[in-house]
Design an enzyme around this catalytic site. Sequence first.
Site, short mmCIF file in Angstrom:
data_model
loop_
_atom_site.label_atom_id
_atom_site.label_comp_id
_atom_site.label_asym_id
_atom_site.label_seq_id
_atom_site.Cartn_x
_atom_site.Cartn_y
_atom_site.Cartn_z
N TRP A 10 0.83 -1.23 0.00
CA TRP A 10 0.00 0.00 0.00
C TRP A 10 0.86 1.27 0.00
O TRP A 10 0.33 2.36 -0.16
CB TRP A 10 -0.92 0.01 1.22
CG TRP A 10 -1.96 -1.06 1.24
CD1 TRP A 10 -2.14 -2.06 0.31
CD2 TRP A 10 -2.98 -1.25 2.23
NE1 TRP A 10 -3.21 -2.84 0.67
CE2 TRP A 10 -3.74 -2.37 1.84
CE3 TRP A 10 -3.32 -0.59 3.41
CZ2 TRP A 10 -4.82 -2.84 2.59
CZ3 TRP A 10 -4.39 -1.05 4.16
CH2 TRP A 10 -5.14 -2.16 3.74
N LYS A 11 2.15 1.14 0.25
CA LYS A 11 3.04 2.31 0.32
C LYS A 11 2.48 3.34 1.31
O LYS A 11 1.86 2.94 2.29
CB LYS A 11 3.27 2.89 -1.08
CG LYS A 11 3.72 1.80 -2.07
CD LYS A 11 4.22 2.34 -3.37
CE LYS A 11 4.68 1.17 -4.25
NZ LYS A 11 5.27 1.59 -5.50
N GLU A 99 12.08 2.32 -3.52
CA GLU A 99 11.77 3.64 -2.94
C GLU A 99 12.53 3.85 -1.64
O GLU A 99 12.95 4.97 -1.33
CB GLU A 99 10.24 3.78 -2.76
CG GLU A 99 9.57 3.95 -4.11
CD GLU A 99 8.14 3.41 -4.21
OE1 GLU A 99 7.52 3.15 -3.17
OE2 GLU A 99 7.66 3.23 -5.35
N GLU A 169 11.72 -5.97 -9.08
CA GLU A 169 10.92 -4.81 -9.44
C GLU A 169 11.78 -3.81 -10.21
O GLU A 169 12.48 -2.99 -9.58
CB GLU A 169 10.38 -4.13 -8.18
CG GLU A 169 9.48 -5.01 -7.36
CD GLU A 169 8.53 -4.17 -6.51
OE1 GLU A 169 7.33 -4.35 -6.62
OE2 GLU A 169 9.01 -3.31 -5.75
N GLY A 175 5.02 2.10 -10.75
CA GLY A 175 4.11 3.26 -10.72
C GLY A 175 4.10 4.06 -12.02
O GLY A 175 3.59 5.17 -12.05
N SER A 215 3.89 -2.00 -12.01
CA SER A 215 2.71 -1.80 -12.87
C SER A 215 2.02 -3.11 -13.24
O SER A 215 1.47 -3.25 -14.34
CB SER A 215 3.07 -0.98 -14.11
OG SER A 215 3.53 0.30 -13.72
N GLY A 236 1.55 -2.59 -6.29
CA GLY A 236 1.41 -1.28 -5.65
C GLY A 236 0.02 -0.71 -5.91
O GLY A 236 -0.96 -1.05 -5.25
N GLY A 237 -0.08 0.16 -6.90
CA GLY A 237 -1.33 0.89 -7.19
C GLY A 237 -2.58 0.01 -7.22
O GLY A 237 -3.60 0.36 -6.61
P1 PGA Z 1 3.19 -0.45 -8.75
O1 PGA Z 1 4.20 -0.66 -7.52
O2 PGA Z 1 2.39 -1.73 -8.89
O3 PGA Z 1 2.32 0.72 -8.37
O4 PGA Z 1 4.01 -0.19 -9.96
C1 PGA Z 1 4.81 -1.88 -7.29
C2 PGA Z 1 5.75 -1.77 -6.10
O5 PGA Z 1 6.49 -0.78 -6.02
O6 PGA Z 1 5.79 -2.64 -5.22
#
Ligand code: PGA
Length: 252
Positions: A10-11, A99, A169, A175, A215, A236-237
């Site tokens: 979920w970041k 990140e 990743e 993202g 993504s 992520g998203g």
């Molecule tokens: P994303 O992020 O699916 O939004 O690209 C993946 C992640 O960073 O774990």
Amino acid sequence: MRKKIVAGNWKCNTTLQEGIELAKAVSKNVTEKGAKDVKVILAPPFIHLTKVVENVNTDRISVSSQNCGTEPKGAYTGEVSAAMVKSTGATCVILGHSERRGYYGENSEILNKKLAQVLENGLTPIFCCGETLDIRESGKQNDFVKKQLDETVFQLSKEDFSKLILAYEPIWAIGTGKTASPAQAEDMLSFMRSLIAEKYGKEIAENTSILYGGSCNAKNAKELFSNPNIDGGLIGGAALKPDDFLAIINAY
Ligand code: PGA
């Protein structure tokens, strides 16, 4: 046999209240309609962990933090130790996300301390690696990922290594809506598995779950997951939308 895994990262999204609602919706979907052979992991922000554990069906969903501190406890203002994560009922910790590496300066030395804390506390590390666009364009992605692994998880004993989940990743795909092609992802994961085989033997390599992240969504998950070395996704998203997340879980 290695597991199929779909993990939602979920970041830094959702307030506590929104996070509880999201966790409940995901739990309902997974319990009622989720593929039974897929292990589902949710990684909300630290302060949500206890409530998310309370509000999901923990027979079907494991809970993870997105990070942890390097030290067991003490005067480290603002840090959250692996023991604290464990005390919430969470069972996994994401480490080495790009990140964290990029924005917070987490290098291999720091990550090794975190890995030690996670393993000492009996938690499962979900360890991330992946290259930048420049490195991909120069064709050096394999060397780069090998170095990331050599400096960190490949320092572990065979026993500890066998407790890990790995996630590839590529930074250029996170993202950005720009997914690695299934062939690019499969090539890298197959390369990573060959490195594990060289270092720890074929059996451990065959039993290590390696996820793709970047993504990954309800539309492209099926094609990605149909590859022999892709054991699931770090999402992520799309993990913030319960129906999309369910579609990814059911994409196998
Ligand atoms: P994303 O992020 O699916 O939004 O690209 C993946 C992640 O960073 O774990």
